[in-house]
Design an enzyme around this catalytic site. Structure first.
Site, short mmCIF file in Angstrom:
data_model
loop_
_atom_site.label_atom_id
_atom_site.label_comp_id
_atom_site.label_asym_id
_atom_site.label_seq_id
_atom_site.Cartn_x
_atom_site.Cartn_y
_atom_site.Cartn_z
N HIS A 1 -8.53 -3.22 -6.08
CA HIS A 1 -8.50 -3.36 -4.62
C HIS A 1 -9.64 -2.53 -4.02
O HIS A 1 -9.96 -1.44 -4.52
CB HIS A 1 -7.15 -2.89 -4.08
CG HIS A 1 -6.94 -3.26 -2.65
ND1 HIS A 1 -7.55 -2.58 -1.62
CD2 HIS A 1 -6.21 -4.24 -2.07
CE1 HIS A 1 -7.19 -3.14 -0.47
NE2 HIS A 1 -6.38 -4.14 -0.72
N GLU B 1 -10.97 -10.65 -0.96
CA GLU B 1 -10.61 -9.82 0.18
C GLU B 1 -11.87 -9.17 0.75
O GLU B 1 -12.25 -8.07 0.32
CB GLU B 1 -9.62 -8.73 -0.23
CG GLU B 1 -8.28 -9.27 -0.68
CD GLU B 1 -7.18 -8.24 -0.49
OE1 GLU B 1 -6.13 -8.61 0.03
OE2 GLU B 1 -7.39 -7.06 -0.83
N LYS C 1 0.86 -1.20 0.00
CA LYS C 1 0.00 0.00 0.00
C LYS C 1 0.90 1.25 0.00
O LYS C 1 1.99 1.21 -0.56
CB LYS C 1 -0.97 -0.06 1.18
CG LYS C 1 -1.71 -1.41 1.22
CD LYS C 1 -2.84 -1.49 2.19
CE LYS C 1 -3.47 -2.87 2.12
NZ LYS C 1 -4.67 -3.01 2.94
P1 PGA Z 1 -4.17 -6.58 5.42
O1 PGA Z 1 -4.47 -6.08 3.92
O2 PGA Z 1 -3.35 -7.84 5.29
O3 PGA Z 1 -3.43 -5.44 6.05
O4 PGA Z 1 -5.49 -6.86 6.06
C1 PGA Z 1 -4.66 -6.97 2.87
C2 PGA Z 1 -4.93 -6.21 1.60
O5 PGA Z 1 -5.63 -5.18 1.65
O6 PGA Z 1 -4.45 -6.61 0.52
#
Ligand code: PGA
Length: 222
Positions: A97, A146, A12
């Site tokens: 995403h 996700e 990110k």
């Molecule tokens: P996280 O994020 O592992 O911090 O929950 C996963 C993602 O958004 O790809």
């Protein structure tokens, strides 16, 4: 089991170039070379090229991906990185995403265009879906399930439910399905051991080199 497994780090908006390179130097040499295991790191655009160079110099079994790309071809699109520009640097792009859908108004049409742009230049499009009803554009090569409630919350879905969602998606699209959302070194194994999941997309736990390597080692042992 010896199924094909993907472990993908989604950084990110984190890590300076310096921090990104320190991570590569720590993680790269520890990634087991195993034909059924594919490890990918997805830094921000600013760090992509330096990370790619460090991976090549080190000879690490690590692919580099972006977290997005432009829905347009190259041209007058201020602020966008076109697939053609990225093609020499990245192997894969995370597309659709939920953070982009929510914060940047990304629509199904835009994700579809992005998949097309990626395919035109040989970048593997990984499409994130929020549940089994999210549209998966033709041409997607990988899917990451996700659920929004699980992202960055410390409250993952259950491996059983994620497995069921993956099974439904696989029946419709015949694509590898990864799980993402609050994965850590303690819960990774249970998701990797399911029948239908083919790997993990990891946000927060991918930032720490030691933790990420532990998850990669678990994946290598499946
Ligand atoms: P996280 O994020 O592992 O911090 O929950 C996963 C993602 O958004 O790809």
């Amino acid at each position: 089991m010896n199924k094909d497994i993907w472990v993908i780090a989604n950084w990110k908006s984190n890590k300076t170039i310096e921090e990104a390179l320190a991570w590569v130097e720590e993680v790269g040499p520890k990634i087991p070379k195993k034909p059924t295991l594919t490890v990918v790191v997805c830094p921000s655009f600013v760090a992509l090229e330096e990370v790619k160079k460090a991976v090549l110099v080190g000879g690490y079994p690590l692919l580099v991906g972006s977290q997005d790309l432009s829905p347009f071809e190259e041209g007058p699109y201020t602020g966008e990185d076109a697939a053609k520009q990225l093609a020499g640097v990245i192997d894969l792009a995370i597309l659709g995403h939920s953070e982009r859908r929510k914060n940047f108004g990304e629509t199904v049409e835009m994700v579809t265009e992005k998949v097309t742009r990626a395919l035109e230049v040989g970048i593997t499009p990984l499409v994130c879906v929020q549940d089994q009803t999210t549209n998966i554009p033709d041409g997607a090569k990988l899917v990451a399930y996700e659920p929004i409630f699980a992202i960055g919350t410390g409250k993952p879905d259950t491996p059983q439910n994620a497995d069921q969602v993956a099974e439904i998606i696989k029946k419709q699209h015949d694509l590898p399905v990864l799980y993402g959302g609050s994965i850590n070194e303690d819960n990774a194994k249970a998701f990797l051991q399911t029948n239908s999941l083919s790997g993990l997309l990891i946000g927060g736990s991918s930032l720490n080199p030691a933790e990420f390597i532990k998850i990669v080692e678990i994946a290598a042992g499946i």
